[in-house]
Structures are given as structure tokens and as C-alpha cells.
Design a protein around this motif. Structure first.
Motif, PDB file in Angstrom:
ATOM      1  N   GLY A 191      -5.351   0.436 -11.083  1.00 17.92           N
ATOM      2  CA  GLY A 191      -5.408   0.635  -9.639  1.00 17.92           C
ATOM      3  C   GLY A 191      -4.061   0.926  -9.013  1.00 17.92           C
ATOM      4  N   ILE A 192      -3.783   0.255  -7.924  1.00 14.80           N
ATOM      5  CA  ILE A 192      -2.579   0.495  -7.135  1.00 14.80           C
ATOM      6  C   ILE A 192      -1.302   0.168  -7.900  1.00 14.80           C
ATOM      7  CG2 ILE A 192      -2.568  -1.788  -6.089  1.00 14.80           C
ATOM      8  CD1 ILE A 192      -1.689  -0.482  -3.476  1.00 14.80           C
TER       9      ILE A 192
ATOM     10  N   ARG B 215      -8.003   2.124  -1.496  1.00 13.70           N
ATOM     11  CA  ARG B 215      -8.898   0.971  -1.565  1.00 13.70           C
ATOM     12  C   ARG B 215      -8.243  -0.271  -0.966  1.00 13.70           C
ATOM     13  NH1 ARG B 215     -11.696   1.316  -7.598  1.00 13.70           N
ATOM     14  NH2 ARG B 215     -12.990   3.156  -7.193  1.00 13.70           N
ATOM     15  N   GLU B 216      -6.924  -0.381  -1.134  1.00  8.87           N
ATOM     16  CA  GLU B 216      -6.203  -1.503  -0.522  1.00  8.87           C
ATOM     17  C   GLU B 216      -6.314  -1.447   0.993  1.00  8.87           C
ATOM     18  OE1 GLU B 216      -3.888  -5.026  -0.706  1.00  8.87           O
ATOM     19  OE2 GLU B 216      -4.790  -3.870  -2.338  1.00  8.87           O
TER      20      GLU B 216
ATOM     21  N   SER C 178      -9.039  -2.758  -4.993  1.00 10.74           N
ATOM     22  CA  SER C 178      -7.848  -1.963  -5.275  1.00 10.74           C
ATOM     23  C   SER C 178      -7.248  -2.231  -6.640  1.00 10.74           C
ATOM     24  CB  SER C 178      -6.780  -2.221  -4.203  1.00 10.74           C
ATOM     25  OG  SER C 178      -6.360  -3.580  -4.232  1.00 10.74           O
TER      26      SER C 178
ATOM     27  N   GLN D 216      -9.646  -2.673   1.926  1.00 14.98           N
ATOM     28  CA  GLN D 216      -9.688  -4.136   1.883  1.00 14.98           C
ATOM     29  C   GLN D 216      -9.096  -4.726   3.154  1.00 14.98           C
ATOM     30  OE1 GLN D 216      -9.461  -5.103  -2.921  1.00 14.98           O
ATOM     31  NE2 GLN D 216      -7.814  -5.770  -1.582  1.00 14.98           N
TER      32      GLN D 216
ATOM     33  N   GLY E 187      -6.050   3.598  -5.605  1.00 18.08           N
ATOM     34  CA  GLY E 187      -5.891   2.156  -5.428  1.00 18.08           C
ATOM     35  C   GLY E 187      -5.329   1.811  -4.062  1.00 18.08           C
TER      36      GLY E 187
ATOM     37  N   TRP F 140     -17.252   0.203  -2.167  1.00 17.57           N
ATOM     38  CA  TRP F 140     -16.425  -0.097  -1.010  1.00 17.57           C
ATOM     39  C   TRP F 140     -17.226  -0.065   0.294  1.00 17.57           C
ATOM     40  CZ3 TRP F 140     -15.887   3.236   3.036  1.00 17.57           C
ATOM     41  CH2 TRP F 140     -16.194   4.589   2.818  1.00 17.57           C
TER      42      TRP F 140
ATOM     43  N   ARG G  35      -8.220 -11.021  -4.633  1.00 18.36           N
ATOM     44  CA  ARG G  35      -8.539  -9.931  -5.563  1.00 18.36           C
ATOM     45  C   ARG G  35      -9.527 -10.387  -6.636  1.00 18.36           C
ATOM     46  NH1 ARG G  35      -3.185  -8.784  -4.078  1.00 18.36           N
ATOM     47  NH2 ARG G  35      -3.038  -6.712  -3.144  1.00 18.36           N
TER      48      ARG G  35
ATOM     49  N   THR H  63       0.827  -1.209   0.000  1.00 16.85           N
ATOM     50  CA  THR H  63       0.000   0.000   0.000  1.00 16.85           C
ATOM     51  C   THR H  63       0.865   1.264   0.000  1.00 16.85           C
ATOM     52  OG1 THR H  63      -1.714  -1.178   1.247  1.00 16.85           O
ATOM     53  CG2 THR H  63      -1.839   1.221   1.218  1.00 16.85           C
TER      54      THR H  63
END
Length: 288
Positions: free
Chosen positions: A195-196, A118-119, A183, A122, A115, A261, A176, A101
Motif C-alpha cells: 500500500g502507501i 485510500r488513506e 490503505s 480513511q 494507498g 472502500w 489499520r 498521505t
């Protein structure tokens, strides 16, 4: 010497198994969608090609965090598959996810930062269930060590069916897969910007792929622990259950779309709280 050989085998065989599983995932998913799909070994071809590509660095920390994340994920596999402390494995796994992250934040790309956020969401969603899993396994075995848990007379699933259901519910976060691939997604049709991992390329992107292979097998390792006991038959059954659970996650992945989310976070907490508390409350009335 035997311990060193065991560690080396874990480090080598875990990503090989993860890469093959991802290859079967791509092939079967393609067949579900009416396509031919890539060969089973395509993930290995992809990583090999990425290793030969130029790696572009946004800054000196951007790539560093990815490699650090991979190191911690490898350490998680070694601890878990050598029969070590499952609670320690969860902590190290979380630390690896945290460094991944930080890599997303390090690029300063708006897509990568979103991203990374969002990680974090998660992690907030699945971490409570992971610690409930550790608590339940300790309750039935009086030990956090995997070697003790899988040597019980009866498999842990006998005592922890609700917690196991909760674990299966939050697995898409770690794998995932839809509907909780917040993410980053492995499906090109779901992501215009990746994303990430948007700003990664070359060897750094290959490291991310290999990290995912490790994480896939580690996630299924938690499933294995629930069904393995002090008999060869139970351990063979545990491997079959791992494959069935992964197939189930593939079906869900190909038949659902990504949820918002807010819904992902709230549903994970509700499932974790209800199933975990109910199962642990029932266990409190029994003596092991």
C-alpha cells in the motif's frame, strides 16, 4: 522542570507501550490462527533491524513527509497525555495523517498513490466521528482540556454511550485493522504490495512503524477519556476498558476481511451521523 520531565516521559513511554501492545497483538493473533507466532518484543527487533538497513530515497520529499508526520504524531501524544486540548490534539493528529498521505503521493509509485488515496478515504471516514467525540466531551465538561474531562465527578461514558460506540466502530481505521484497513495492512497475507508504504525502506520504514505505535496508544487514549473520572478506581477501570477494546478490535481483525472502500466510507458516516446526532440530541435536554 517537572513539565519538561513529563514531556520526555510521554515521548519515550508512549511508543514503548505501543510497541508492546503491537507485540501482544501479533502473538495473540497467531494463537488465534493456530500458529506459534513471534515473541512479544518482535516489533522492537524489527525496528532495530530497519534502522541498520539502507534507506532508498525516491526523491527528497518522500522521506521528509514521513518524518514530519512522526513529529506531528509525537506532538499529538504530548498535547493529549499532558492533559491539553483534545480538539487541538485531533487537529494535529489529522495533520500528521495528511503528511503521511503526501509521502505516498511523493513517490509516484502507482501502488503507493493508490494507498495514499485510500488513506484519504480513511480520513474522510473517521474524521467526522472524531469531531463528534470532541463536541460530546465538551458538552458534558464545558472544556476541551483532557485534564478537565477526566476530573468530572462522573465519567463521560455515562452521558455519551452512543458516541463511544461510534468511536469504537471507527477505531479500526486508525489502528489499520480489518475490515477497514484500506490503505495498508500489517498482515503479510493481505498485501502483495504494501500500500502507501510500498516505496519506503530502512529508517523511513522504521519511522512509519514507530508512528503506528504512537497512533495506537493515542487511539486508546480517546477510549480512556470516556471512562476516567475524579477517582483512582475509575482510572484503573479506564485502562482495563482500553485493553478490552483493543482485544475486541483484534478479534474483529482476525474474523473479518477487508471491505470495499465504498462500504467502509458509507457505514462510517451512517454510524457517526446516527449515533452522534441521537446522543447529542438527548444531551440537549439535560443541563450540566
Amino acid at each position: 522542570m517537572m513539565s519538561v520531565i513529563k514531556v520526555i516521559l510521554i515521548i519515550i513511554l508512549t511508543p514503548l507501550a505501543g510497541g508492546l501492545l503491537v507485540g501482544f497483538d501479533r502473538m495473540i493473533s497467531a494463537r488465534m490462527q493456530g500458529r506459534q507466532g513471534p515473541p512479544v518484543l518482535q516489533p522492537f527487533y524489527d525496528v532495530w533491524k530497519l534502522l541498520s538497513k539502507e534507506t532508498i530515497e525516491v526523491n527528497r520529499f518522500h522521506r521528509f513527509y514521513v518524518y514530519l508526520s512522526l513529529m506531528f504524531i509525537i506532538l499529538t501524544a504530548v498535547v493529549m497525555f499532558s492533559g491539553g486540548d483534545i480538539l487541538l490534539a485531533i487537529f494535529i493528529l489529522s495533520l500528521g495523517a495528511m503528511f503521511f498521505t503526501l509521502g505516498g503521493y511523493a513517490s509516484w509509485s502507482p501502488y503507493s498513490v493508490v494507498g495514499a488515496e485510500r488513506e484519504l478515504l480513511q480520513m474522510m471516514a473517521y474524521e467526522p466521528m472524531m469531531f463528534i467525540v470532541a463536541a460530546g466531551l465538551y458538552y458534558v465538561s464545558n472544556s476541551f482540556f483532557v485534564r478537565d474531562i477526566i476530573n468530572l465527578e462522573k465519567p463521560a461514558i455515562v452521558y455519551l454511550p452512543a458516541i463511544f460506540v461510534g468511536l469504537v466502530y471507527i477505531l479500526p481505521f486508525k489502528l489499520r485493522k480489518s475490515p477497514f484497513d484500506l490503505s495498508v495492512s500489517e498482515e503479510a497475507n493481505q498485501e502483495v504490495i504494501q500500500g502507501i508504504s510500498t516505496e519506503y525502506s530502512g529508517r523511513a520504514l522504521a519511522a512509519i512503524e514507530v508512528t503506528h505505535w504512537y497512533e495506537t496508544i493515542i487511539a486508546l487514549g480517546f477510549v480512556y477519556v470516556f471512562f476516567a473520572a475524579n477517582s483512582t478506581l475509575s482510572r484503573v477501570l479506564a485502562v482495563l476498558v482500553c485493553l478490552i477494546v483493543y482485544l475486541f478490535e483484534m478479534i474483529v481483525d482476525n474474523s473479518t476481511v477487508r471491505v470495499r472502500w465504498q462500504k467502509a466510507l458509507s457505514s462510517a458516516w451512517i454510524v457517526s451521523g446516527v449515533l452522534g446526532i441521537v446522543n447529542l440530541t438527548i444531551l440537549s435536554f439535560f443541563n450540566f
